[in-house]
Design a protein around this motif. Structure first.
Motif, mmCIF file in Angstrom:
data_model
loop_
_atom_site.group_PDB
_atom_site.id
_atom_site.type_symbol
_atom_site.label_atom_id
_atom_site.label_comp_id
_atom_site.label_asym_id
_atom_site.label_seq_id
_atom_site.Cartn_x
_atom_site.Cartn_y
_atom_site.Cartn_z
ATOM 1 N N ALA A 17 0.828 -1.210 0.000
ATOM 2 C CA ALA A 17 0.000 0.000 0.000
ATOM 3 C C ALA A 17 0.858 1.255 0.000
ATOM 4 O O ALA A 17 0.423 2.312 -0.492
ATOM 5 C CB ALA A 17 -0.925 -0.010 1.221
ATOM 6 N N MET A 18 2.085 1.150 0.498
ATOM 7 C CA MET A 18 3.002 2.290 0.488
ATOM 8 C C MET A 18 3.637 2.487 -0.884
ATOM 9 O O MET A 18 4.374 3.447 -1.106
ATOM 10 C CB MET A 18 4.105 2.088 1.538
ATOM 11 C CG MET A 18 3.590 2.141 2.960
ATOM 12 S SD MET A 18 4.827 1.644 4.193
ATOM 13 C CE MET A 18 6.165 2.774 3.873
ATOM 14 N N GLY A 19 3.379 1.551 -1.793
ATOM 15 C CA GLY A 19 3.888 1.690 -3.151
ATOM 16 C C GLY A 19 5.220 1.013 -3.408
ATOM 17 O O GLY A 19 5.836 1.246 -4.450
ATOM 18 N N LEU A 20 5.666 0.169 -2.500
ATOM 19 C CA LEU A 20 6.933 -0.527 -2.718
ATOM 20 C C LEU A 20 6.754 -1.651 -3.737
ATOM 21 O O LEU A 20 5.684 -2.247 -3.850
ATOM 22 C CB LEU A 20 7.453 -1.123 -1.408
ATOM 23 C CG LEU A 20 7.821 -0.128 -0.309
ATOM 24 C CD1 LEU A 20 8.241 -0.879 0.947
ATOM 25 C CD2 LEU A 20 8.930 0.801 -0.747
ATOM 26 N N SER A 21 7.826 -1.924 -4.450
ATOM 27 C CA SER A 21 7.782 -3.007 -5.434
ATOM 28 C C SER A 21 7.823 -4.353 -4.722
ATOM 29 O O SER A 21 8.197 -4.445 -3.548
ATOM 30 C CB SER A 21 8.978 -2.899 -6.388
ATOM 31 O OG SER A 21 10.178 -3.223 -5.701
ATOM 32 N N ILE A 22 7.464 -5.400 -5.473
ATOM 33 C CA ILE A 22 7.494 -6.756 -4.920
ATOM 34 C C ILE A 22 8.912 -7.094 -4.454
ATOM 35 O O ILE A 22 9.097 -7.682 -3.389
ATOM 36 C CB ILE A 22 7.018 -7.791 -5.977
ATOM 37 C CG1 ILE A 22 5.590 -7.512 -6.427
ATOM 38 C CG2 ILE A 22 7.170 -9.216 -5.456
ATOM 39 C CD1 ILE A 22 4.525 -7.872 -5.449
ATOM 40 N N GLU A 23 9.906 -6.691 -5.222
ATOM 41 C CA GLU A 23 11.295 -6.977 -4.877
ATOM 42 C C GLU A 23 11.685 -6.279 -3.570
ATOM 43 O O GLU A 23 12.370 -6.856 -2.718
ATOM 44 C CB GLU A 23 12.228 -6.545 -6.014
ATOM 45 C CG GLU A 23 12.130 -7.397 -7.265
ATOM 46 C CD GLU A 23 10.881 -7.083 -8.118
ATOM 47 O OE1 GLU A 23 10.263 -6.008 -7.932
ATOM 48 O OE2 GLU A 23 10.526 -7.929 -8.947
ATOM 49 N N GLN A 24 11.258 -5.018 -3.399
ATOM 50 C CA GLN A 24 11.562 -4.270 -2.181
ATOM 51 C C GLN A 24 10.851 -4.897 -0.973
ATOM 52 O O GLN A 24 11.430 -5.000 0.102
ATOM 53 C CB GLN A 24 11.137 -2.802 -2.323
ATOM 54 C CG GLN A 24 11.989 -2.022 -3.292
ATOM 55 C CD GLN A 24 11.403 -0.651 -3.578
ATOM 56 O OE1 GLN A 24 10.189 -0.501 -3.723
ATOM 57 N NE2 GLN A 24 12.281 0.348 -3.656
ATOM 58 N N ILE A 25 9.611 -5.308 -1.183
ATOM 59 C CA ILE A 25 8.854 -5.952 -0.109
ATOM 60 C C ILE A 25 9.540 -7.254 0.298
ATOM 61 O O ILE A 25 9.721 -7.534 1.487
ATOM 62 C CB ILE A 25 7.392 -6.219 -0.536
ATOM 63 C CG1 ILE A 25 6.657 -4.892 -0.750
ATOM 64 C CG2 ILE A 25 6.679 -7.087 0.490
ATOM 65 C CD1 ILE A 25 5.290 -5.035 -1.378
ATOM 66 N N ALA A 26 9.948 -8.052 -0.685
ATOM 67 C CA ALA A 26 10.624 -9.320 -0.416
ATOM 68 C C ALA A 26 11.916 -9.083 0.358
ATOM 69 O O ALA A 26 12.202 -9.786 1.332
ATOM 70 C CB ALA A 26 10.903 -10.060 -1.716
ATOM 71 N N GLN A 27 12.658 -8.090 -0.046
ATOM 72 C CA GLN A 27 13.912 -7.783 0.636
ATOM 73 C C GLN A 27 13.641 -7.310 2.069
ATOM 74 O O GLN A 27 14.292 -7.766 3.011
ATOM 75 C CB GLN A 27 14.681 -6.709 -0.126
ATOM 76 C CG GLN A 27 16.034 -6.411 0.454
ATOM 77 C CD GLN A 27 16.784 -5.363 -0.347
ATOM 78 O OE1 GLN A 27 16.241 -4.764 -1.276
ATOM 79 N NE2 GLN A 27 18.026 -5.129 0.018
ATOM 80 N N GLY A 28 12.660 -6.445 2.239
ATOM 81 C CA GLY A 28 12.332 -5.931 3.567
ATOM 82 C C GLY A 28 11.781 -7.001 4.497
ATOM 83 O O GLY A 28 12.009 -6.965 5.698
ATOM 84 N N ALA A 29 11.041 -7.939 3.944
ATOM 85 C CA ALA A 29 10.439 -9.010 4.752
ATOM 86 C C ALA A 29 11.342 -10.231 4.842
ATOM 87 O O ALA A 29 10.969 -11.223 5.476
ATOM 88 C CB ALA A 29 9.095 -9.401 4.159
#
Length: 101
Positions: free
Chosen positions: A77-89
């Motif tokens: 919802a914050m607009g992060l890409s799937i790759e950024q979400i995967a890296q963050g999680a």
């Protein structure tokens, strides 16, 4: 003698495992049939408590998984890409995609 001083003395029926030793002495007096019943009762109790502990752990895992999914959705919802979400999680992109479906 003051109450706080009395607490410093050893209670031979509870401290240093004496209570456990007295229990074992009582069990040693059991007949073979009584001992088998006692051991069956102990096994049933251990199985029951093990089942409860396992259920609690599974509940904790499900709770952590649910929290991770909610975090992934917030990041999306914050607009992060799937790759950024995967890296963050700390997950694989494939896992994130599956959870976002």
């Amino acid at each position: 003698m003051a109450d706080d001083t009395r607490e410093k003395f050893i209670n031979p029926y509870t401290d240093f495992g004496f209570k456990k030793l007295f229990e074992q002495a009582e069990i040693a007096k059991y007949s073979d049939a009584e001992r088998r019943l006692y051991e069956a009762s102990q096994k049933e109790y251990w199985d029951y408590t093990s089942t409860l502990e396992t259920a609690e752990r599974k509940g904790e895992v499900k709770g952590a998984q649910k929290e991770k999914i909610e975090t992934i959705h917030r990041l999306q919802a914050m607009g992060l890409s799937i790759e950024q979400i995967a890296q963050g999680a700390d997950m694989e992109v494939k896992e994130v995609k599956k959870l976002l479906q």
